[in-house]
Enzyme design. Structure first.
Site, PDB file in Angstrom:
ATOM      1  CE  LYS A  11       3.117   8.348  -7.420  1.00 52.40           C
ATOM      2  NZ  LYS A  11       3.628   8.056  -8.779  1.00 52.40           N
ATOM      3  CE1 TYR A  51       5.976  13.209  -9.654  1.00 54.55           C
ATOM      4  CE2 TYR A  51       3.734  13.998  -9.367  1.00 54.55           C
ATOM      5  CZ  TYR A  51       4.708  13.032  -9.154  1.00 54.55           C
ATOM      6  OH  TYR A  51       4.407  11.900  -8.439  1.00 54.55           O
ATOM      7  CG  ASN A 114       3.615   4.414  -9.706  1.00 54.41           C
ATOM      8  OD1 ASN A 114       3.115   5.367  -9.120  1.00 54.41           O
ATOM      9  ND2 ASN A 114       4.777   4.486 -10.329  1.00 54.41           N
ATOM     10  CG  HIS A 117       6.965  10.639  -5.052  1.00 58.55           C
ATOM     11  ND1 HIS A 117       7.663  10.820  -6.203  1.00 58.55           N
ATOM     12  CD2 HIS A 117       7.622  11.335  -4.090  1.00 58.55           C
ATOM     13  CE1 HIS A 117       8.712  11.609  -5.956  1.00 58.55           C
ATOM     14  NE2 HIS A 117       8.696  11.940  -4.679  1.00 58.55           N
ATOM     15  CD  GLU A 128      10.825  14.812  -4.126  1.00 60.46           C
ATOM     16  OE1 GLU A 128      10.606  13.821  -3.400  1.00 60.46           O
ATOM     17  OE2 GLU A 128      11.083  14.713  -5.345  1.00 60.46           O
TER      18      GLU A 128
END
Ligand code: RTP
Ligand code: MG
Length: 140
Positions: A11, A51, A114, A117, A128
């Site tokens: 990320k 998302y 964080n 993913h 995905e």
């Protein structure tokens, strides 16, 4: 156990801190192999589509804003039960709850920033992977 594939994103908080290699090393040390990788800057439409499952959640807008705040590295990972192996090395969503030695415990900044993913089922992994990669971009 079967060799399977999962999907990972490094990320924007991690690319900003130059942690692409550090994250990848932790994935590789956990027995996962990077079989496809590219650095991209997602468009808002691309992040909202990715998302879409979270679109009713209160954090959806902030999550999309964060995911387009800088470059990300999208990867396909291969290994024994890759989805679960990746979830295990990632650690809990909130780094405060993550176990020592996990990516989020060692590297993440917050529940939103964080660091990684990872797909949460084999079915979602296939969806995905196909969202970001053509079959010929994956070299096992
Ligand atoms: P991911 O999808 O990113 O692998 O993470 P996850 O499965 O552990 O967490 P998920 O519930 O799918 O949430 C997706 C991402 O949304 C952000 N989030 N923010 N502010 C909040 O309460 C909150 N909750 C989740 C996180 O960046 C999480 O990874
Ligand atoms: Mg998730």
């Amino acid at each position: 156990m079967a060799v399977t594939r999962t999907f990972s994103i490094i990320k924007p908080d991690a690319t900003r801190r130059n942690l692409t290699g550090a994250v990848t090393k932790m994935l590789e040390d956990a027995g996962l192999r990077v079989v496809a990788s590219k650095r991209i800057h997602m468009s808002r439409e691309q992040a909202e589509g990715f998302y879409a499952v979270h679109k009713e959640r209160p954090f959806f807008g902030e999550l999309v804003d964060f995911m387009i705040s800088g470059p990300v590295v999208v990867q396909v990972l291969e290994g024994e039960n890759a989805m679960q192996a990746n979830r295990d090395i990632m650690g809990a969503t909130n780094p405060k709850d993550a176990a020592p030695g996990t990516i989020r415990k060692e590297l993440a900044e917050s529940i939103e920033a964080n660091t990684v993913h990872g797909s949460d089922s084999d079915e979602n992994a296939a969806i995905e992977i196909a969202y970001f990669f053509k079959p010929e971009e994956i070299v096992g």
